[in-house]
Scaffold this active site. Structure first.
Site, mmCIF file in Angstrom:
data_model
loop_
_atom_site.group_PDB
_atom_site.id
_atom_site.type_symbol
_atom_site.label_atom_id
_atom_site.label_comp_id
_atom_site.label_asym_id
_atom_site.label_seq_id
_atom_site.Cartn_x
_atom_site.Cartn_y
_atom_site.Cartn_z
ATOM 1 N N SER A 241 0.649 -1.281 0.069
ATOM 2 C CA SER A 241 0.137 0.119 -0.048
ATOM 3 C C SER A 241 0.888 1.257 -0.126
ATOM 4 O O SER A 241 0.481 2.199 -0.728
ATOM 5 C CB SER A 241 -0.986 0.065 1.194
ATOM 6 O OG SER A 241 -0.310 -0.348 2.272
ATOM 7 N N HIS A 271 -1.790 -8.836 1.918
ATOM 8 C CA HIS A 271 -1.575 -7.754 2.638
ATOM 9 C C HIS A 271 -2.627 -7.565 3.662
ATOM 10 O O HIS A 271 -2.971 -8.176 4.463
ATOM 11 C CB HIS A 271 -1.335 -6.718 1.577
ATOM 12 C CG HIS A 271 -0.823 -5.065 1.947
ATOM 13 N ND1 HIS A 271 -0.096 -5.105 3.066
ATOM 14 C CD2 HIS A 271 -0.765 -4.152 1.424
ATOM 15 C CE1 HIS A 271 0.380 -3.929 3.439
ATOM 16 N NE2 HIS A 271 -0.292 -3.176 2.473
ATOM 17 N N HIS A 317 5.698 -12.677 7.427
ATOM 18 C CA HIS A 317 5.964 -11.154 7.058
ATOM 19 C C HIS A 317 7.264 -11.165 6.281
ATOM 20 O O HIS A 317 8.169 -12.053 6.241
ATOM 21 C CB HIS A 317 6.187 -10.362 8.499
ATOM 22 C CG HIS A 317 5.923 -8.944 7.939
ATOM 23 N ND1 HIS A 317 6.900 -8.227 7.427
ATOM 24 C CD2 HIS A 317 4.795 -8.317 7.932
ATOM 25 C CE1 HIS A 317 6.297 -6.935 7.143
ATOM 26 N NE2 HIS A 317 5.026 -7.120 7.682
ATOM 27 N N ARG A 326 2.850 -4.972 16.832
ATOM 28 C CA ARG A 326 1.601 -4.381 16.483
ATOM 29 C C ARG A 326 0.571 -5.425 17.071
ATOM 30 O O ARG A 326 -0.780 -5.202 17.661
ATOM 31 C CB ARG A 326 1.150 -3.902 15.150
ATOM 32 C CG ARG A 326 2.158 -2.751 14.663
ATOM 33 C CD ARG A 326 1.949 -2.615 12.975
ATOM 34 N NE ARG A 326 2.387 -3.909 12.397
ATOM 35 C CZ ARG A 326 2.226 -3.944 10.883
ATOM 36 N NH1 ARG A 326 1.581 -2.968 10.429
ATOM 37 N NH2 ARG A 326 2.436 -5.056 10.428
ATOM 38 N N ASP A 372 -2.347 -8.684 11.482
ATOM 39 C CA ASP A 372 -3.698 -9.137 11.032
ATOM 40 C C ASP A 372 -4.036 -10.257 11.851
ATOM 41 O O ASP A 372 -5.355 -10.266 11.811
ATOM 42 C CB ASP A 372 -3.486 -9.272 9.477
ATOM 43 C CG ASP A 372 -3.059 -8.219 8.576
ATOM 44 O OD1 ASP A 372 -3.875 -6.885 9.102
ATOM 45 O OD2 ASP A 372 -2.446 -8.250 7.847
HETATM 46 N N1 CMX Z 1 1.409 -20.052 5.897
HETATM 47 C C1 CMX Z 1 1.842 -20.822 5.051
HETATM 48 N N2 CMX Z 1 2.956 -20.596 4.047
HETATM 49 C C2 CMX Z 1 3.438 -19.294 4.570
HETATM 50 C C3 CMX Z 1 3.118 -18.632 5.360
HETATM 51 C C4 CMX Z 1 2.033 -18.756 6.017
HETATM 52 N N3 CMX Z 1 1.617 -17.848 6.870
HETATM 53 N N4 CMX Z 1 3.900 -17.202 5.103
HETATM 54 C C5 CMX Z 1 4.796 -17.582 4.248
HETATM 55 N N5 CMX Z 1 4.574 -18.929 3.514
HETATM 56 C C6 CMX Z 1 5.219 -19.366 2.765
HETATM 57 C C7 CMX Z 1 5.217 -18.619 1.334
HETATM 58 O O1 CMX Z 1 3.726 -18.853 0.740
HETATM 59 C C8 CMX Z 1 6.354 -18.921 0.460
HETATM 60 O O2 CMX Z 1 5.754 -20.248 -0.101
HETATM 61 P P1 CMX Z 1 6.197 -20.706 -1.576
HETATM 62 O O3 CMX Z 1 8.056 -20.923 -1.581
HETATM 63 O O4 CMX Z 1 5.870 -22.036 -1.900
HETATM 64 O O5 CMX Z 1 6.158 -19.831 -2.509
HETATM 65 C C9 CMX Z 1 7.445 -19.398 1.570
HETATM 66 O O6 CMX Z 1 6.703 -19.624 2.827
HETATM 67 C C10 CMX Z 1 8.417 -18.363 1.920
HETATM 68 O O7 CMX Z 1 7.626 -17.095 1.989
HETATM 69 P P2 CMX Z 1 8.352 -16.106 3.032
HETATM 70 O O8 CMX Z 1 9.677 -15.445 2.288
HETATM 71 O O9 CMX Z 1 8.539 -16.351 4.360
HETATM 72 O O10 CMX Z 1 7.269 -14.865 2.895
HETATM 73 P P3 CMX Z 1 6.989 -13.626 1.746
HETATM 74 O O11 CMX Z 1 7.974 -12.475 2.068
HETATM 75 O O12 CMX Z 1 7.088 -14.270 0.360
HETATM 76 O O13 CMX Z 1 5.655 -13.326 2.012
HETATM 77 C C11 CMX Z 1 3.621 -12.785 3.537
HETATM 78 C C12 CMX Z 1 5.239 -12.535 3.219
HETATM 79 C C13 CMX Z 1 3.262 -12.078 4.770
HETATM 80 C C14 CMX Z 1 2.908 -12.437 2.097
HETATM 81 C C15 CMX Z 1 3.375 -14.113 3.789
HETATM 82 O O14 CMX Z 1 4.139 -14.493 4.884
HETATM 83 C C16 CMX Z 1 2.036 -14.505 3.931
HETATM 84 O O15 CMX Z 1 1.325 -14.982 2.754
HETATM 85 N N6 CMX Z 1 1.515 -14.777 5.098
HETATM 86 C C17 CMX Z 1 -0.157 -14.977 5.271
HETATM 87 C C18 CMX Z 1 -0.801 -13.874 4.862
HETATM 88 C C19 CMX Z 1 -0.566 -12.804 5.889
HETATM 89 O O16 CMX Z 1 -0.908 -12.793 7.082
HETATM 90 N N7 CMX Z 1 -0.442 -11.458 5.092
HETATM 91 C C20 CMX Z 1 -0.450 -10.227 6.180
HETATM 92 C C21 CMX Z 1 0.870 -9.608 6.350
HETATM 93 C C22 CMX Z 1 0.899 -8.223 6.846
HETATM 94 C C23 CMX Z 1 0.055 -7.057 6.155
HETATM 95 O O17 CMX Z 1 0.715 -6.901 5.118
HETATM 96 O O18 CMX Z 1 -1.050 -6.753 6.459
#
Ligand code: CMX
Length: 441
Positions: A241, A271, A317, A326, A372
């Site tokens: 964002s 996000h 994250h 937070r 979140d």
């Molecule tokens: N559950 C399951 N798998 C997860 C995970 C979770 N909570 N968090 C990361 N992973 C996975 C990723 O999908 C990725 O898988 P692939 O290799 O198969 O693609 C792997 O672990 C590596 O990811 P990462 O480097 O740890 O995380 P990213 O930096 O790529 O992504 C985020 C960060 C937040 C998008 C991810 O942790 C996620 O999808 N979390 C769940 C959704 C969430 O809570 N989002 C809110 C974030 C805060 C906000 O912005 O509001």
């Protein structure tokens, strides 16, 4: 006493000189290099943008102009009788870099009240949107629909000197922030409360009035709104964002275009939309398992989620590598106001169980909860049970941070953003060239 605008204007000259000096003396100094994995992998960790208002440390979490969340809870002005910081105060801090006094904050509350009225045409536009349209879509649309009010766009058309850009941007931001709680409350009441609306109460602060217009009069909910709208406001510049707002603004698009675009990014489930996904996941879990689960049941549920190729919402994250402060601030609030709430109990149980499982699963780099994972259970407790609305709260708050930086970006004359993209062909050729050079050495 200087107004916020006068105070901000005093800061511009010295800051411009500071940046110009850095650029002149150290413009060629390298602060980051980019790997092939980063180019394919969402530019993670590439330092290529300046964001003044906050900074995120992977282990400590967010600092707003150098202040942690516990420090802000202590030092920012409060509502009469309240204990949580007022969002007006974080806006002052992000913009000026200084802690506001009670009077500074009062002035912003009054200023936002004066600017808060919504034009009639907006209601006409909103009424044309089906009620089932996701609240984030309605929110983004409403912000965009107000673009005709932009003072920046009008002054630009009339011909304005570059050094003046910050001034109409400041006016647009003040007008927009003033209106956001009314827009959000209007969407909420229209979508979920039979289109019956509650007029604003001018005796209340920005967040308190938002709570009032939503229709929740519990004083603890007003406190929650103040805390919520402070802690979600900013998370440095690289998140979707914030970066979207920055990118769109770099083309000199006005604050309405920028914020509407930022809200669209926030509406993604990875996000901001994760906050609604968390509550949906928890409610499904409680339904499937018949209430608060045992640890064993929860472990299985989390493994089932992962094995189905889904993420555990609210966990992980892109930058953080520990529990989000937070999350902790919201947990503290819950322990004080709603320790026996069943959904809070499940949220706490997930906190006990999920990190170990995510570590065993071995994919997520950060197994800890983010902001979140907690917010939905607090909102639900006070009667905001419509999860699809949750990200709108995030959007109202995030506007404070991204729009503060937008004013600074115009004050510092940041240019249009234009990073270089490459093709896979280019990457393969570059790899070959480097390998040939290495073999020749
Ligand atoms: N559950 C399951 N798998 C997860 C995970 C979770 N909570 N968090 C990361 N992973 C996975 C990723 O999908 C990725 O898988 P692939 O290799 O198969 O693609 C792997 O672990 C590596 O990811 P990462 O480097 O740890 O995380 P990213 O930096 O790529 O992504 C985020 C960060 C937040 C998008 C991810 O942790 C996620 O999808 N979390 C769940 C959704 C969430 O809570 N989002 C809110 C974030 C805060 C906000 O912005 O509001």
């Amino acid at each position: 006493m200087a107004t916020l605008k006068e105070k901000f204007a005093q800061k511009i000259g010295p800051m411009r000189e500071r940046v110009q000096r850095i650029l002149k003396d150290y413009g060629d100094l390298k602060i980051s290099e980019v790997t092939v994995a980063q180019a394919y992998g969402g530019m993670r960790g590439v330092k290529c943008m300046v964001w003044e208002t906050s900074e995120l440390d992977p282990f400590e979490g967010i600092r707003f102009r150098g202040f942690t969340i516990p420090e802000l809870r202590e030092k920012l002005p409060k509502a009469p009788g309240g204990e949580e910081p007022l969002p007006e105060g974080i806006f002052y801090l992000l913009l000026t870099g200084e802690l506001p006094t009670d009077d500074d904050v009062k002035m912003i509350t009054e200023e936002w009240q004066k600017r808060s009225a919504l034009p009639d045409y907006l209601f006409g536009i909103m009424k044309a949107v089906p009620k089932e349209t996701h609240p984030m879509t309605q929110f983004s649309l409403a912000i965009l629909a107000l673009q005709k009010e932009s003072i920046f766009a009008e002054r630009y058309r009339a011909g304005m000197h570059k050094l003046e850009y910050w001034d109409p941007m400041f006016e647009d931001v003040m007008n927009l922030l003033a209106k956001l709680p009314l827009i959000a409350a209007y969407i909420y009441r229209r979508t979920y409360k039979d289109d019956v609306h509650i007029p604003p109460d001018p005796s209340l602060d920005w967040a308190g009035n938002f709570a009032h217009m939503l229709g929740v009069e519990d004083p603890a909910f007003k406190e929650l709104m103040r805390l919520y709208l402070v802690i979600h406001s900013d998370h440095e510049g690289g998140n979707v964002s914030a970066h979207t707002c920055h990118l769109v603004g770099s083309a000199l698009s006005d604050a309405y275009y920028c914020l509407s675009a930022a809200i669209n990014g926030l509406a993604g489930p990875l996000h901001g939309l994760a906050n609604q996904e968390v509550l949906r996941w928890i409610m499904d879990l409680m339904k499937d398992l018949g209430g608060i689960p045992t640890k064993e049941q929860l472990e299985k549920y989390i493994w089932d989620t992962l094995n189905a190729g889904k993420v555990v919402p609210g966990y992980g994250h892109a930058v953080l590598r520990k529990t989000d402060p937070r999350y902790l601030a919201q947990r503290e609030f819950a322990l004080k106001y709603l320790p026996d709430d069943p959904i809070f109990k499940v949220v706490s149980l997930v906190y006990e169980v999920a990190p170990d499982i995510l570590m065993k699963h071995g994919k997520a780099k950060n197994p800890w909860p983010n902001v979140d994972a907690h917010s939905g259970c607090l909102l639900y407790h006070y009667g905001i049970t419509e999860y699809d609305f949750y990200t709108v709260f995030f959007g109202v708050s995030r506007a404070i941070g991204v729009l503060s930086q937008l004013i600074w970006s115009r004050a510092l004359g940041f240019p249009i953003e234009r990073p270089k993209s490459v093709t896979t062909d280019w990457i393969e050729k570059t790899i070959e060239t480097i390998k040939t050079q290495q073999a020749a050495q």
